[in-house]
Design an enzyme around this catalytic site. Structure first.
Site, PDB file in Angstrom:
ATOM      1  N   GLU A 187      76.361  14.198  90.974  1.00  0.00           N
ATOM      2  CA  GLU A 187      76.355  12.997  91.815  1.00  0.00           C
ATOM      3  C   GLU A 187      77.528  12.958  92.778  1.00  0.00           C
ATOM      4  O   GLU A 187      77.428  12.370  93.845  1.00  0.00           O
ATOM      5  CB  GLU A 187      76.370  11.740  90.933  1.00  0.00           C
ATOM      6  CG  GLU A 187      76.176  10.457  91.709  1.00  0.00           C
ATOM      7  CD  GLU A 187      75.842   9.281  90.814  1.00  0.00           C
ATOM      8  OE1 GLU A 187      76.380   8.194  91.065  1.00  0.00           O
ATOM      9  OE2 GLU A 187      75.040   9.434  89.868  1.00  0.00           O
TER      10      GLU A 187
ATOM     11  N   ASP B 104      74.824  10.963  87.464  1.00  0.00           N
ATOM     12  CA  ASP B 104      75.254  10.065  86.391  1.00  0.00           C
ATOM     13  C   ASP B 104      74.074   9.689  85.505  1.00  0.00           C
ATOM     14  O   ASP B 104      72.974   9.402  86.002  1.00  0.00           O
ATOM     15  CB  ASP B 104      75.887   8.799  86.968  1.00  0.00           C
ATOM     16  CG  ASP B 104      77.325   9.038  87.419  1.00  0.00           C
ATOM     17  OD1 ASP B 104      77.789  10.182  87.326  1.00  0.00           O
ATOM     18  OD2 ASP B 104      77.972   8.068  87.860  1.00  0.00           O
TER      19      ASP B 104
ATOM     20  N   TYR C 222      81.731   7.246  79.316  1.00  0.00           N
ATOM     21  CA  TYR C 222      80.961   6.687  80.430  1.00  0.00           C
ATOM     22  C   TYR C 222      81.102   5.163  80.485  1.00  0.00           C
ATOM     23  O   TYR C 222      80.775   4.468  79.513  1.00  0.00           O
ATOM     24  CB  TYR C 222      79.494   7.072  80.259  1.00  0.00           C
ATOM     25  CG  TYR C 222      78.601   6.691  81.412  1.00  0.00           C
ATOM     26  CD1 TYR C 222      78.629   7.419  82.590  1.00  0.00           C
ATOM     27  CD2 TYR C 222      77.738   5.611  81.318  1.00  0.00           C
ATOM     28  CE1 TYR C 222      77.799   7.079  83.655  1.00  0.00           C
ATOM     29  CE2 TYR C 222      76.901   5.268  82.368  1.00  0.00           C
ATOM     30  CZ  TYR C 222      76.945   6.001  83.537  1.00  0.00           C
ATOM     31  OH  TYR C 222      76.131   5.668  84.586  1.00  0.00           O
TER      32      TYR C 222
END
Length: 735
Positions: free
Chosen positions: A8, A106, A313
């Site tokens: 990403e 992601d 995350y």
């Protein structure tokens, strides 16, 4: 044959290259080894096309062209830089020696959308696998490549991502155009959207409550006793007196008199550690403790995840861990032990034979990503920025605290009677700090009513004991309106679809019906500020006159209902789980968009709302009002002196709050965010209102030499916008 990996962001691509085996050659915007080609997007390279890209007749904002509902949605490159990178990725996808693709964007809804748009516009048909990781450490990346998911496994997530994006476009585009046309172009664009409008409605409702509030006087009577302790008068559990004379009479009645201890009640209470952080609870805490905006917290957390590899995350909706993480929990605590601030808490956790996991591990409450915790690699906190250090501190302490025992308190309630009047005293003493010990002096953050009679240690008293009232005083007070939202309380309201819920466990149960998602709520708040519907006042968020007028314009329209939007978010979550069909959801959204156009057309025909007034013109004294392109003293009745502040400045639309400050003071006290330099990079800078000596006209200029010259931003440059911001808010597309 080679495998193409599409990440990403550039930083993620570099991390993947560092974790994969083999030697990589670096090329312009991609890396290549014998087995892999690794490249990257830069967030959303593609965006949904504007109406005129479907039909030139849709360019004009007219009611007879609404509702605009494309039979199939188109996408286009976001800008020239995005188009260049997109072309590169397309060429790599079409290479004959590339026979397999890995989606390494992601691991979430937006990452899926970014990859899907890139892959589909390339018009290739090659097998795709999904990299799904919770941490950016080398080991986590390698483990992720060992456990790649087949593309069809994440198809429901892909459907939810498309549905969210297209629903925002349909509702935002149609509602914004309908309301704007009916209100009149001279008054500017009325930006409406599926998520931003109910969020604004919550704030306007609170603002109306504040404006309608009438303060009422009341009195409290405080007494001081010997032996030394304090009490608050009460009757039938009510401590407020509505009659000041009655309060004075009580003061005179008990002062200097002997009373007795009517009762002494002592109870022990325990308080469990709060759950681990998801993104929203982390943003709430950072706002309460440090005054961080939701976007600022997300930026620091994302940097800790990607750049420092220090936390897992961050864009997660879960506050629990999955069972497969249990073996590495002590290893994670070991990485915190060398850091002085966490040494004692980490040693306690490491000394446990068995970790208490009942409230921590719950596979049923972990969907795509588990709660935010530190990673199990060494952390050099000296390299963290101040923002990163604070966010890491919150995450690290919360991680350690959850494995500590409950905090234990002794609460003592004493009732003292003097001349027939009763006074209540409450004391709280910590018996065992438990998890609160991890936080040190910051531990006691218990909310306390301003009228409470709470104390710490109390003297040893017995029932029936005589005491003397050495002093009594009457305190005149007024009832207060409900407080304005802060980002912390607004995030809580968005999470529970506008319902006031303080209980942590109950908030968890309501998450699926919240407004927006953890990853998008920060962008929604910033969007409301950017379009001038909301202003920051210290830590408070205040609905502006413009924002209040927009909600008044809509009346009771369902678009203002947090419950309706919460229901849509619940349905999007069901699509992610494969429990609802995307087609049915989009059919309902298209129907709602059409109904909204009809309602706005019918109800707004004769509605005229006054434009926002920013105060007197610094030149001629006429009122400055907002119009479509700027803020000026012009009106049909009086053309004014020609003074105007144009909204557009270096890629940003100046909100009313900035214009008001410039008009009042001639400069902004703080840097304004969101400008774009010639390089395309975002930056922040102070502004000044200056008069041109040659033309005599007033202009808004940057107040720093480097910004005036259009140079590359120095250290004041902002962290680049997270990719989600580009597609997070429906109003951005609409306006």
């Amino acid at each position: 044959m080679k495998t193409l990996v599409i990440a990403e962001k550039p930083s993620v691509a570099r991390d993947i290259v560092g974790a994969l085996p083999g030697s990589f050659d670096e090329h312009k915007n991609f890396y290549e080894s014998d087995d892999y080609v690794v490249t990257f997007a830069v967030g959303h390279l593609l965006e949904l096309s504007d109406p005129e890209d479907y039909d030139p007749a849709w360019k004009a904002w007219k009611l007879d062209t609404l509702p605009i509902i494309p039979t199939e949605f188109k996408v286009r490159p976001r800008d020239k830089k995005a188009a260049t990178q997109l072309n590169l990725i397309h060429k790599l996808l079409k290479r004959k020696d590339v026979d397999r693709v890995i989606n390494a964007c992601d691991a979430g809804r937006e990452g899926e959308l970014i990859f899907t748009h890139i892959y589909e516009t390339a018009e290739v048909d090659k097998p795709v696998d999904r990299l799904w990781i919770n941490s950016m450490t080398k080991q986590a990346i390698r483990d992720g490549f060992e456990r790649l998911r087949p593309s069809d496994q994440v198809e429901p997530l892909r459907d939810a991502a498309r549905s969210r994006s297209e629903a925002d476009w349909l509702v935002g585009m149609n509602a914004t155009r309908a309301a704007t046309v009916r209100r009149g172009w001279g008054a500017g664009v009325v930006s409406l959207g599926r998520v931003q409008t109910p969020t604004l409605a919550m704030m306007v409702k609170r603002e109306r409550e504040i404006q309608a509030f009438t303060p009422e006087p009341y009195w409290l009577v405080h007494a001081t006793f010997d032996p030394r302790y304090h009490g608050l008068w009460f009757e039938d559990d009510e401590t407020r007196l509505k009659d000041g004379q009655r309060a004075d009479e009580i003061v005179e009645k008990v002062t200097g008199k002997t009373g007795r201890v009517e009762s002494v009640e002592r109870k022990e209470h325990s308080e469990r550690a709060p759950l681990l952080y998801d993104l929203t609870s982390l943003q709430r805490d950072a706002n309460r403790r440090y005054g961080f905006s939701a976007r600022r917290t997300l930026s620091a957390a994302q940097s800790l995840y990607e750049g420092k590899k220090a936390i897992t995350y961050p864009r997660t909706n879960s506050r629990y861990l999955s069972g497969d993480l249990v073996p590495q929990l002590k290893a994670t605590a070991e990485t915190l032990a060398p850091i002085p601030d966490y040494a004692a808490g980490a040693r306690y956790v490491l000394g446990l034979d068995q970790l208490p996991l009942q409230r921590v591990v719950n596979d049923a409450r972990v969907d795509d990503h588990h709660a935010i915790i530190p990673t199990d690699v060494p952390h050099d906190v000296s390299n963290f920025t101040p923002d990163e250090r604070r966010i890491f501190d919150l995450v690290a302490k919360r991680f350690l605290a959850v494995f500590h025992p409950p905090a234990r308190f002794a609460r003592t309630t004493i009732v003292t009677e003097v001349e027939g009047e009763r006074f209540r005293t409450r004391g709280k003493v910590t018996l065992e700090p438990g998890w609160r010990g991890v936080y040190g002096l910051e531990a006691d953050e218990a909310k306390q009513d301003e009228d409470a009679e709470g104390e710490g240690e109390l003297p040893a008293l017995e029932q029936g004991q005589e005491v003397k009232c050495v002093e009594a005083v009457s305190e005149a007070k007024e009832t207060k309106p409900p407080p304005r939202y802060t980002e912390a309380t607004l995030l809580s309201g968005m999470e529970t679809a506008g319902k006031l819920v303080d209980d942590e466990e109950m908030r968890e149960a309501m998450k699926e019906s919240g407004i927006g998602t953890p990853a998008t709520r920060a962008a929604i708040i910033e969007r409301l500020i950017d379009v001038g519907y909301v202003e920051r006042d210290a830590r408070a968020l205040v609905a502006t006159e413009k924002g209040i007028n927009v909600v008044r314009l809509l009346g009771e329209h369902p678009l203002t209902s947090p419950a309706l939007t919460g229901d849509w978010e619940h349905r999007l979550a069901a699509i992610e789980e494969g429990e609802e069909k995307r087609e049915k959801f989009m059919e309902d959204i298209a129907k709602f968009a059409g109904e909204t156009v009809g309602v706005l057309d019918t109800t707004l025909k004769d509605v005229r709302i006054p434009r926002a007034n920013l105060g007197p013109c610094p030149v001629c004294g006429n009122d400055i009002v907002e119009n479509r392109k700027g803020y000026s003293c012009w009106s049909r009745e009086d053309p004014g002196c020609g003074f105007v502040i144009w909204k557009s400045k270096a890629g940003k639309q100046l909100p009313g709050a900035v214009a008001r400050e410039l008009i009042a003071h001639g400069f902004t006290a703080r840097p304004v965010t969101g400008f774009k330099g010639r390089s395309g990079r975002s930056f922040r800078a102070k502004l000044a209102l200056e008069q041109s000596e040659e033309e005599g006209r007033w202009r808004v200029e940057f107040d720093e030499p480097w910004a005036k010259e259009g140079a590359k931003p120095p250290e004041t440059a902002e962290t680049p916008e997270e990719p989600v911001a580009a597609g997070a808010d429906e109003g951005a597309a609409a306006a």
